[in-house]
Scaffold this active site. Structure first.
Site, PDB file in Angstrom:
ATOM      1  N   ASN A 126       0.877  -1.174   0.000  1.00 20.23           N
ATOM      2  CA  ASN A 126       0.000   0.000   0.000  1.00 20.23           C
ATOM      3  C   ASN A 126       0.916   1.226   0.000  1.00 20.23           C
ATOM      4  O   ASN A 126       1.470   1.591   1.040  1.00 20.23           O
ATOM      5  CB  ASN A 126      -0.884  -0.037   1.251  1.00 20.23           C
ATOM      6  CG  ASN A 126      -1.862   1.113   1.309  1.00 20.23           C
ATOM      7  OD1 ASN A 126      -1.821   2.023   0.470  1.00 20.23           O
ATOM      8  ND2 ASN A 126      -2.742   1.086   2.297  1.00 20.23           N
ATOM      9  N   LYS A 182       3.485   0.863   3.043  1.00 17.31           N
ATOM     10  CA  LYS A 182       3.053  -0.101   4.050  1.00 17.31           C
ATOM     11  C   LYS A 182       3.036  -1.460   3.371  1.00 17.31           C
ATOM     12  O   LYS A 182       2.618  -1.545   2.211  1.00 17.31           O
ATOM     13  CB  LYS A 182       1.633   0.295   4.486  1.00 17.31           C
ATOM     14  CG  LYS A 182       1.157  -0.320   5.755  1.00 17.31           C
ATOM     15  CD  LYS A 182      -0.177   0.316   6.134  1.00 17.31           C
ATOM     16  CE  LYS A 182      -0.871  -0.561   7.154  1.00 17.31           C
ATOM     17  NZ  LYS A 182      -2.263  -0.214   7.323  1.00 17.31           N
ATOM     18  N   ARG A 219      -2.609  -2.196  -3.447  1.00 13.55           N
ATOM     19  CA  ARG A 219      -3.826  -1.416  -3.231  1.00 13.55           C
ATOM     20  C   ARG A 219      -3.792  -0.205  -4.157  1.00 13.55           C
ATOM     21  O   ARG A 219      -2.816   0.554  -4.167  1.00 13.55           O
ATOM     22  CB  ARG A 219      -3.885  -0.934  -1.781  1.00 13.55           C
ATOM     23  CG  ARG A 219      -5.083  -0.052  -1.554  1.00 13.55           C
ATOM     24  CD  ARG A 219      -5.092   0.549  -0.173  1.00 13.55           C
ATOM     25  NE  ARG A 219      -6.299   1.331  -0.014  1.00 13.55           N
ATOM     26  CZ  ARG A 219      -6.354   2.508   0.585  1.00 13.55           C
ATOM     27  NH1 ARG A 219      -5.258   3.047   1.089  1.00 13.55           N
ATOM     28  NH2 ARG A 219      -7.488   3.139   0.690  1.00 13.55           N
ATOM     29  N   HIS A 221     -13.084   2.224   0.151  1.00 13.60           N
ATOM     30  CA  HIS A 221     -13.056   1.188   1.201  1.00 13.60           C
ATOM     31  C   HIS A 221     -13.641  -0.132   0.684  1.00 13.60           C
ATOM     32  O   HIS A 221     -14.134  -0.952   1.463  1.00 13.60           O
ATOM     33  CB  HIS A 221     -13.886   1.614   2.445  1.00 13.60           C
ATOM     34  CG  HIS A 221     -13.261   2.671   3.285  1.00 13.60           C
ATOM     35  ND1 HIS A 221     -14.030   3.547   4.030  1.00 13.60           N
ATOM     36  CD2 HIS A 221     -11.977   2.993   3.522  1.00 13.60           C
ATOM     37  CE1 HIS A 221     -13.237   4.374   4.687  1.00 13.60           C
ATOM     38  NE2 HIS A 221     -11.977   4.060   4.393  1.00 13.60           N
ATOM     39  N   HIS A 226     -17.988   1.166   8.032  1.00 12.49           N
ATOM     40  CA  HIS A 226     -16.532   1.153   8.225  1.00 12.49           C
ATOM     41  C   HIS A 226     -16.170   2.482   8.884  1.00 12.49           C
ATOM     42  O   HIS A 226     -16.223   3.537   8.247  1.00 12.49           O
ATOM     43  CB  HIS A 226     -15.830   0.993   6.861  1.00 12.49           C
ATOM     44  CG  HIS A 226     -14.335   1.049   6.952  1.00 12.49           C
ATOM     45  ND1 HIS A 226     -13.520  -0.033   6.690  1.00 12.49           N
ATOM     46  CD2 HIS A 226     -13.491   2.062   7.284  1.00 12.49           C
ATOM     47  CE1 HIS A 226     -12.257   0.316   6.857  1.00 12.49           C
ATOM     48  NE2 HIS A 226     -12.208   1.585   7.211  1.00 12.49           N
ATOM     49  N   GLY A 284     -13.268   4.234  10.614  1.00 10.92           N
ATOM     50  CA  GLY A 284     -11.865   4.332  10.999  1.00 10.92           C
ATOM     51  C   GLY A 284     -11.468   5.791  10.951  1.00 10.92           C
ATOM     52  O   GLY A 284     -12.267   6.663  11.313  1.00 10.92           O
ATOM     53  N   ASN A 285     -10.238   6.073  10.496  1.00 12.44           N
ATOM     54  CA  ASN A 285      -9.898   7.478  10.241  1.00 12.44           C
ATOM     55  C   ASN A 285     -10.787   8.010   9.134  1.00 12.44           C
ATOM     56  O   ASN A 285     -11.327   9.095   9.214  1.00 12.44           O
ATOM     57  CB  ASN A 285      -8.428   7.603   9.845  1.00 12.44           C
ATOM     58  CG  ASN A 285      -7.542   7.566  11.061  1.00 12.44           C
ATOM     59  OD1 ASN A 285      -7.884   8.152  12.095  1.00 12.44           O
ATOM     60  ND2 ASN A 285      -6.429   6.861  10.964  1.00 12.44           N
ATOM     61  N   ARG A 344     -12.168  14.676   7.742  1.00 10.46           N
ATOM     62  CA  ARG A 344     -12.996  15.058   6.581  1.00 10.46           C
ATOM     63  C   ARG A 344     -14.426  15.350   7.014  1.00 10.46           C
ATOM     64  O   ARG A 344     -14.970  14.664   7.880  1.00 10.46           O
ATOM     65  CB  ARG A 344     -13.017  13.923   5.553  1.00 10.46           C
ATOM     66  CG  ARG A 344     -11.687  13.709   4.873  1.00 10.46           C
ATOM     67  CD  ARG A 344     -11.744  12.543   3.900  1.00 10.46           C
ATOM     68  NE  ARG A 344     -10.581  11.709   4.058  1.00 10.46           N
ATOM     69  CZ  ARG A 344     -10.546  10.396   3.855  1.00 10.46           C
ATOM     70  NH1 ARG A 344     -11.615   9.752   3.448  1.00 10.46           N
ATOM     71  NH2 ARG A 344      -9.433   9.722   4.044  1.00 10.46           N
ATOM     72  N   ASP A 388      -8.295  11.944  16.738  1.00 15.19           N
ATOM     73  CA  ASP A 388      -8.205  10.622  17.340  1.00 15.19           C
ATOM     74  C   ASP A 388      -9.453  10.404  18.198  1.00 15.19           C
ATOM     75  O   ASP A 388      -9.690  11.135  19.157  1.00 15.19           O
ATOM     76  CB  ASP A 388      -6.938  10.515  18.187  1.00 15.19           C
ATOM     77  CG  ASP A 388      -6.704   9.098  18.674  1.00 15.19           C
ATOM     78  OD1 ASP A 388      -7.686   8.436  19.079  1.00 15.19           O
ATOM     79  OD2 ASP A 388      -5.548   8.641  18.647  1.00 15.19           O
ATOM     80  N   VAL A 391     -12.884   2.723  15.088  1.00 15.41           N
ATOM     81  CA  VAL A 391     -13.953   3.224  15.950  1.00 15.41           C
ATOM     82  C   VAL A 391     -15.099   2.210  16.017  1.00 15.41           C
ATOM     83  O   VAL A 391     -15.622   1.906  17.094  1.00 15.41           O
ATOM     84  CB  VAL A 391     -14.483   4.589  15.429  1.00 15.41           C
ATOM     85  CG1 VAL A 391     -15.625   5.078  16.291  1.00 15.41           C
ATOM     86  CG2 VAL A 391     -13.354   5.618  15.375  1.00 15.41           C
ATOM     87  N   GLY A 392     -15.482   1.671  14.854  1.00 19.99           N
ATOM     88  CA  GLY A 392     -16.613   0.742  14.811  1.00 19.99           C
ATOM     89  C   GLY A 392     -16.383  -0.479  15.679  1.00 19.99           C
ATOM     90  O   GLY A 392     -17.293  -0.985  16.344  1.00 19.99           O
ATOM     91  N   GLU A 422      -8.150  -5.677   5.402  1.00 20.30           N
ATOM     92  CA  GLU A 422      -8.006  -5.292   3.991  1.00 20.30           C
ATOM     93  C   GLU A 422      -6.821  -5.976   3.342  1.00 20.30           C
ATOM     94  O   GLU A 422      -6.864  -6.306   2.157  1.00 20.30           O
ATOM     95  CB  GLU A 422      -7.891  -3.764   3.895  1.00 20.30           C
ATOM     96  CG  GLU A 422      -9.210  -3.089   4.227  1.00 20.30           C
ATOM     97  CD  GLU A 422      -9.114  -1.591   4.439  1.00 20.30           C
ATOM     98  OE1 GLU A 422      -8.717  -1.189   5.556  1.00 20.30           O
ATOM     99  OE2 GLU A 422      -9.414  -0.833   3.516  1.00 20.30           O
TER     100      GLU A 422
END
Ligand code: AMP
Length: 397
Positions: A9, A16, A90, A179, A207, A209-210, A240, A281, A330-331, A383
């Site tokens: 990625n 990554k 990715r 995503h 989903h 996350g960030n 965002r 965060d 977060v989820g 992922e």
């Protein structure tokens, strides 16, 4: 023949990677190179023989991947001795052209290049990762896995914006969604957990996350999703805004004299939870909310209210819903967000069990009450595994 896939990625200043057994999902090694071409480069590698932290300057993505290969050699598993089945990349934007993972060749590189105007921040970096990896692993098949591909099943009335027809026809301006690898992975996993075939279940997948996105999945296929032409639309995210009145752009330009680039930057990087609370965060937002911070409370409420609106909308889109699914940072970890987002939805057949909900954070599982018509599940997305699995499927096809 091995099932090992090196998943890459590549971001604009980061790389990554993960060496994944596509059959079991086990990550044999993972790593991250950050601040490529900037001061303060850092490298992290977790392998079976230990963990490596480096801080040597790294100027290019090619250098980053070479450094990673060295780390594999020392901290394992050595890629030299490993029979790699594929390298899975990715790629953020596949436009309307790519609805499936695709073997990388020069034609694909050119086509992904043509999509750069749709994803100017992401596709150039993804392409750089592909080019570099092709040079360093010339004998291994490379597969591009697109974030947008899972959403190519949206019907035209769901992906078309109500703007001049020429916008979509001539400029590709439409909803694409992102995503996709996460929504695809989670949809299949949840069908398995429910003991049903993916083609039989209707899901609302959240989903969180960030970046955050919601998807309506009918019979294993995405039929609507909250992100749009870009990943800015939809839910409230770390930095965002998600949905806003499009006229705000003109208002900011006319009244405050802001440039288009400035508006873009603020809506992508200074909005969402960060804009509302000062923190992107979520753990920090929760900590401040618990301490009675009014802005953190408002940020939390705006975030959860937006999720609730999308659940209502996608419930109407699907007609019947088998499960609402929470995933990503977060989820998966915030029982507070799950409880607040689903509050008052009992008449839709959605009710959660408070005890199960608080116990599921981290571990996952079913958190709905026994009499809930709709199951509520918490699952870990993966992922990297999805990219490895899809890459292997293409190579073996
Ligand atoms: P991801 O993009 O999936 O890695 O998710 C990152 C987001 O998850 C960040 O906003 C984190 O603050 C949030 N997160 C991670 N762990 C927790 C937790 N235990 N409780 C609440 N939020 C969390």
């Amino acid at each position: 023949m091995s099932d090992l896939v090196l998943v890459i990625n590549a971001g604009s200043s980061s790389l990554k990677y993960s060496l994944v057994d596509a059959a079991s999902g086990d990550a044999m090694a993972t790593g991250l190179v950050e601040r490529i071409g900037e001061s303060g480069s850092s490298q992290l590698h977790h392998g079976p023989n230990g963990e490596f932290h480096g801080d040597e300057p790294i100027a290019t993505h090619e250098e980053a991947l070479r450094t990673a290969i060295d780390a594999f050699a020392t901290y394992g598993p050595s890629l030299g001795g490993t029979d790699l089945a594929a390298v899975g990349h990715r790629v953020v934007h596949g436009g309307a052209r790519f609805s499936t993972p695709t073997l990388v060749d020069d034609a694909l590189v050119a086509e992904v290049g043509e999509l750069i105007p749709l994803a100017p921040l992401h596709n150039p970096a993804n392409l750089e990762g592909i080019e570099v990896a092709r040079r360093l692993f010339p004998d291994v098949p490379h597969v591009a896995v697109f974030d947008t591909a899972f959403h190519q099943t949206l019907p035209p009335y769901a992906y078309t914006y109500a703007a001049p027809f020429e916008w979509s026809r001539d400029h590709g301006i439409r909803r694409y969604g992102f995503h996709g690898t996460s929504h695809s992975f989670v949809s299949r996993l949840v069908a398995q957990m429910l003991g049903r075939h993916p083609g039989e279940v209707n899901l609302i997948v959240l989903h969180l996350g960030n970046g955050c996105s919601a998807t309506a999945v009918r019979g294993g296929r995405s039929v609507d999703t909250s992100m749009g032409l870009t990943p800015l639309e939809g839910l409230v995210m770390g930095t965002r805004s998600g949905d806003i009145d499009p006229a705000i752009h003109g208002h900011l330009a006319r009244e405050l004299g802001w440039s288009i680039d400035e508006i873009d930057r603020v809506l992508n990087s200074e909005s969402g939870l960060k804009g509302l609370t000062g923190d992107n965060d979520f753990r920090e937002v929760l900590r401040r909310r618990d301490a009675g911070d009014v802005r953190a409370q408002l940020g939390f409420e705006v975030y959860c209210y937006r999720i609730r609106k999308y659940i209502g909308a996608y419930y109407a889109v699907l007609g019947t819903v088998d499960a609402v699914v929470f995933t990503a940072g977060v989820g998966q970890h915030s029982a507070e967000v799950r409880a607040a987002s689903l509050q008052g939805l009992e008449s839709l057949g959605i009710s959660i069990d408070a005890g199960r909900n608080s116990e599921a954070s981290g571990t996952g599982g079913v958190v709905s009450a026994d009499d809930s018509r709709v199951a509520v599940l918490v699952v870990a997305t993966n992922e990297e595994w999805e990219i490895a699995r899809q890459a292997l499927q293409i190579v073996r096809a």
